[in-house]
Design a protein around this motif. Sequence first.
Motif, PDB file in Angstrom:
ATOM      1  N   GLY A 289      77.605  64.558  53.535  1.00 45.66           N
ATOM      2  CA  GLY A 289      76.779  63.468  54.032  1.00 45.66           C
ATOM      3  C   GLY A 289      75.698  63.861  55.022  1.00 45.66           C
ATOM      4  O   GLY A 289      75.006  62.998  55.555  1.00 45.66           O
ATOM      5  N   ILE A 290      75.509  65.145  55.282  1.00 47.66           N
ATOM      6  CA  ILE A 290      74.506  65.587  56.259  1.00 47.66           C
ATOM      7  C   ILE A 290      73.119  65.478  55.640  1.00 47.66           C
ATOM      8  O   ILE A 290      72.903  65.872  54.490  1.00 47.66           O
ATOM      9  CB  ILE A 290      74.761  67.041  56.698  1.00 47.66           C
ATOM     10  CG1 ILE A 290      76.151  67.175  57.314  1.00 47.66           C
ATOM     11  CG2 ILE A 290      73.678  67.527  57.663  1.00 47.66           C
ATOM     12  CD1 ILE A 290      76.598  68.619  57.534  1.00 47.66           C
ATOM     13  N   CYS A 291      72.175  64.962  56.419  1.00 39.73           N
ATOM     14  CA  CYS A 291      70.781  64.845  55.977  1.00 39.73           C
ATOM     15  C   CYS A 291      69.872  65.544  56.975  1.00 39.73           C
ATOM     16  O   CYS A 291      69.784  65.117  58.127  1.00 39.73           O
ATOM     17  CB  CYS A 291      70.361  63.384  55.882  1.00 39.73           C
ATOM     18  SG  CYS A 291      71.200  62.434  54.618  1.00 39.73           S
ATOM     19  N   GLY A 292      69.201  66.606  56.551  1.00 35.72           N
ATOM     20  CA  GLY A 292      68.186  67.239  57.390  1.00 35.72           C
ATOM     21  C   GLY A 292      66.892  66.451  57.322  1.00 35.72           C
ATOM     22  O   GLY A 292      66.169  66.315  58.297  1.00 35.72           O
ATOM     23  N   THR A 293      66.614  65.920  56.132  1.00 29.69           N
ATOM     24  CA  THR A 293      65.499  64.994  55.901  1.00 29.69           C
ATOM     25  C   THR A 293      66.164  63.677  55.502  1.00 29.69           C
ATOM     26  O   THR A 293      67.258  63.386  55.946  1.00 29.69           O
ATOM     27  CB  THR A 293      64.572  65.513  54.780  1.00 29.69           C
ATOM     28  OG1 THR A 293      65.317  65.605  53.558  1.00 29.69           O
ATOM     29  CG2 THR A 293      63.988  66.881  55.120  1.00 29.69           C
ATOM     30  N   ASN A 294      65.554  62.929  54.594  1.00 33.17           N
ATOM     31  CA  ASN A 294      66.210  61.708  54.118  1.00 33.17           C
ATOM     32  C   ASN A 294      67.095  61.972  52.897  1.00 33.17           C
ATOM     33  O   ASN A 294      67.610  61.044  52.300  1.00 33.17           O
ATOM     34  CB  ASN A 294      65.178  60.613  53.821  1.00 33.17           C
ATOM     35  CG  ASN A 294      64.208  61.027  52.728  1.00 33.17           C
ATOM     36  OD1 ASN A 294      64.198  62.169  52.284  1.00 33.17           O
ATOM     37  ND2 ASN A 294      63.381  60.103  52.294  1.00 33.17           N
TER      38      ASN A 294
ATOM     39  N   LEU B 222      67.523  71.067  58.261  1.00 35.44           N
ATOM     40  CA  LEU B 222      68.710  71.168  59.110  1.00 35.44           C
ATOM     41  C   LEU B 222      68.690  72.493  59.868  1.00 35.44           C
ATOM     42  O   LEU B 222      68.935  72.535  61.079  1.00 35.44           O
ATOM     43  CB  LEU B 222      69.986  71.058  58.268  1.00 35.44           C
ATOM     44  CG  LEU B 222      71.291  71.413  58.992  1.00 35.44           C
ATOM     45  CD1 LEU B 222      71.569  70.446  60.135  1.00 35.44           C
ATOM     46  CD2 LEU B 222      72.446  71.454  58.006  1.00 35.44           C
ATOM     47  N   LEU B 223      68.396  73.578  59.187  1.00 36.12           N
ATOM     48  CA  LEU B 223      68.346  74.889  59.837  1.00 36.12           C
ATOM     49  C   LEU B 223      67.259  74.928  60.903  1.00 36.12           C
ATOM     50  O   LEU B 223      67.453  75.503  61.977  1.00 36.12           O
ATOM     51  CB  LEU B 223      68.139  75.999  58.805  1.00 36.12           C
ATOM     52  CG  LEU B 223      69.286  76.197  57.812  1.00 36.12           C
ATOM     53  CD1 LEU B 223      68.917  77.269  56.795  1.00 36.12           C
ATOM     54  CD2 LEU B 223      70.592  76.521  58.511  1.00 36.12           C
ATOM     55  N   ARG B 224      66.111  74.300  60.641  1.00 38.73           N
ATOM     56  CA  ARG B 224      65.049  74.234  61.650  1.00 38.73           C
ATOM     57  C   ARG B 224      65.541  73.492  62.896  1.00 38.73           C
ATOM     58  O   ARG B 224      65.249  73.888  64.027  1.00 38.73           O
ATOM     59  CB  ARG B 224      63.812  73.539  61.088  1.00 38.73           C
ATOM     60  CG  ARG B 224      63.037  74.366  60.100  1.00 38.73           C
ATOM     61  CD  ARG B 224      61.759  73.638  59.626  1.00 38.73           C
ATOM     62  NE  ARG B 224      61.328  74.199  58.370  1.00 38.73           N
ATOM     63  CZ  ARG B 224      61.505  73.639  57.165  1.00 38.73           C
ATOM     64  NH1 ARG B 224      62.064  72.456  57.057  1.00 38.73           N
ATOM     65  NH2 ARG B 224      61.102  74.255  56.084  1.00 38.73           N
TER      66      ARG B 224
ATOM     67  N   PHE C  54      64.345  83.311  53.434  1.00 35.18           N
ATOM     68  CA  PHE C  54      64.851  82.224  54.272  1.00 35.18           C
ATOM     69  C   PHE C  54      64.007  82.098  55.541  1.00 35.18           C
ATOM     70  O   PHE C  54      63.636  80.991  55.941  1.00 35.18           O
ATOM     71  CB  PHE C  54      66.327  82.443  54.639  1.00 35.18           C
ATOM     72  CG  PHE C  54      67.281  81.801  53.680  1.00 35.18           C
ATOM     73  CD1 PHE C  54      67.806  80.546  53.933  1.00 35.18           C
ATOM     74  CD2 PHE C  54      67.657  82.443  52.509  1.00 35.18           C
ATOM     75  CE1 PHE C  54      68.695  79.956  53.045  1.00 35.18           C
ATOM     76  CE2 PHE C  54      68.535  81.860  51.622  1.00 35.18           C
ATOM     77  CZ  PHE C  54      69.048  80.612  51.893  1.00 35.18           C
ATOM     78  N   GLN C  55      63.696  83.229  56.176  1.00 36.53           N
ATOM     79  CA  GLN C  55      62.914  83.173  57.413  1.00 36.53           C
ATOM     80  C   GLN C  55      61.522  82.606  57.139  1.00 36.53           C
ATOM     81  O   GLN C  55      61.006  81.795  57.937  1.00 36.53           O
ATOM     82  CB  GLN C  55      62.806  84.561  58.055  1.00 36.53           C
ATOM     83  CG  GLN C  55      64.122  85.117  58.549  1.00 36.53           C
ATOM     84  CD  GLN C  55      64.801  84.255  59.605  1.00 36.53           C
ATOM     85  OE1 GLN C  55      64.157  83.529  60.354  1.00 36.53           O
ATOM     86  NE2 GLN C  55      66.121  84.298  59.645  1.00 36.53           N
ATOM     87  N   ALA C  56      60.907  82.976  56.009  1.00 35.84           N
ATOM     88  CA  ALA C  56      59.587  82.439  55.657  1.00 35.84           C
ATOM     89  C   ALA C  56      59.676  80.926  55.421  1.00 35.84           C
ATOM     90  O   ALA C  56      58.806  80.178  55.869  1.00 35.84           O
ATOM     91  CB  ALA C  56      59.044  83.148  54.416  1.00 35.84           C
ATOM     92  N   ALA C  57      60.726  80.488  54.747  1.00 32.52           N
ATOM     93  CA  ALA C  57      60.887  79.062  54.461  1.00 32.52           C
ATOM     94  C   ALA C  57      61.091  78.261  55.748  1.00 32.52           C
ATOM     95  O   ALA C  57      60.616  77.131  55.871  1.00 32.52           O
ATOM     96  CB  ALA C  57      62.051  78.841  53.506  1.00 32.52           C
ATOM     97  N   LEU C  58      61.788  78.830  56.707  1.00 30.24           N
ATOM     98  CA  LEU C  58      62.043  78.127  57.959  1.00 30.24           C
ATOM     99  C   LEU C  58      60.793  77.962  58.801  1.00 30.24           C
ATOM    100  O   LEU C  58      60.714  77.051  59.631  1.00 30.24           O
ATOM    101  CB  LEU C  58      63.125  78.843  58.767  1.00 30.24           C
ATOM    102  CG  LEU C  58      64.513  78.833  58.123  1.00 30.24           C
ATOM    103  CD1 LEU C  58      65.486  79.631  58.965  1.00 30.24           C
ATOM    104  CD2 LEU C  58      65.006  77.417  57.902  1.00 30.24           C
TER     105      LEU C  58
ATOM    106  N   HIS D 228      57.901  77.111  57.594  1.00 31.12           N
ATOM    107  CA  HIS D 228      57.128  75.993  57.038  1.00 31.12           C
ATOM    108  C   HIS D 228      57.795  74.692  57.430  1.00 31.12           C
ATOM    109  O   HIS D 228      58.998  74.550  57.298  1.00 31.12           O
ATOM    110  CB  HIS D 228      57.051  76.105  55.502  1.00 31.12           C
ATOM    111  CG  HIS D 228      56.318  77.321  55.055  1.00 31.12           C
ATOM    112  ND1 HIS D 228      56.965  78.448  54.614  1.00 31.12           N
ATOM    113  CD2 HIS D 228      55.003  77.602  55.019  1.00 31.12           C
ATOM    114  CE1 HIS D 228      56.066  79.369  54.307  1.00 31.12           C
ATOM    115  NE2 HIS D 228      54.871  78.888  54.545  1.00 31.12           N
ATOM    116  N   SER D 229      57.026  73.761  57.907  1.00 35.15           N
ATOM    117  CA  SER D 229      57.633  72.475  58.271  1.00 35.15           C
ATOM    118  C   SER D 229      56.963  71.328  57.549  1.00 35.15           C
ATOM    119  O   SER D 229      56.041  71.465  56.836  1.00 35.15           O
ATOM    120  CB  SER D 229      57.563  72.248  59.767  1.00 35.15           C
ATOM    121  OG  SER D 229      56.328  72.582  60.297  1.00 35.15           O
TER     122      SER D 229
END
Length: 155
Positions: free
Chosen positions: A83-88, A124-126, A148-152, A154-155
């Motif tokens: 049930g965790i949501c980092g976005t919607n 979530l990681l951000r 992963f680091q490159a993806a993090l 980007h926001s």
Amino acid sequence: MKLSQYFSNDDGSLPEVEIAFQAESSVATAFELLYVLGAKNATASGGHVWIRAAQVEKPFSGSADALLVTEGLADPFHVVLGGICGTNQIIPDLGVFVSTEGLILDYRMGPEWGQAEIESFSELLRKLHSLGGTISAAWWGEDGERDFQAALKHS
């Protein structure tokens, strides 16, 4: 950066992403954030926490149990949270290992990980990073860590 290759093919493994914190108090704050973002216990049998002084197991009761670990009152533990949501977007269930050093998130790869779920996990990681966490995806080797680091970023 597309991370789908690290989520799409269920090979039976449980890849891990580590979030290390300098301050033990940040571990409890980070675990509490998972609940703020919608976490519900999805652990088979509910999960348990070993209480050191009493030398007994108690049922896992939620985010406050991380504080017991960081205060040295309980051993590190692992639970499954849904049930965790980092976005919607709801993230597929995550295993969460809680220790005094940080959190280790593990996940089952598979078709339930679409682009929206991956982006929600990345967000979530951000958020965990913004609490002072150092994110590491060493499970995937140097290329995966770099992706992963490159993806993090980007926001």
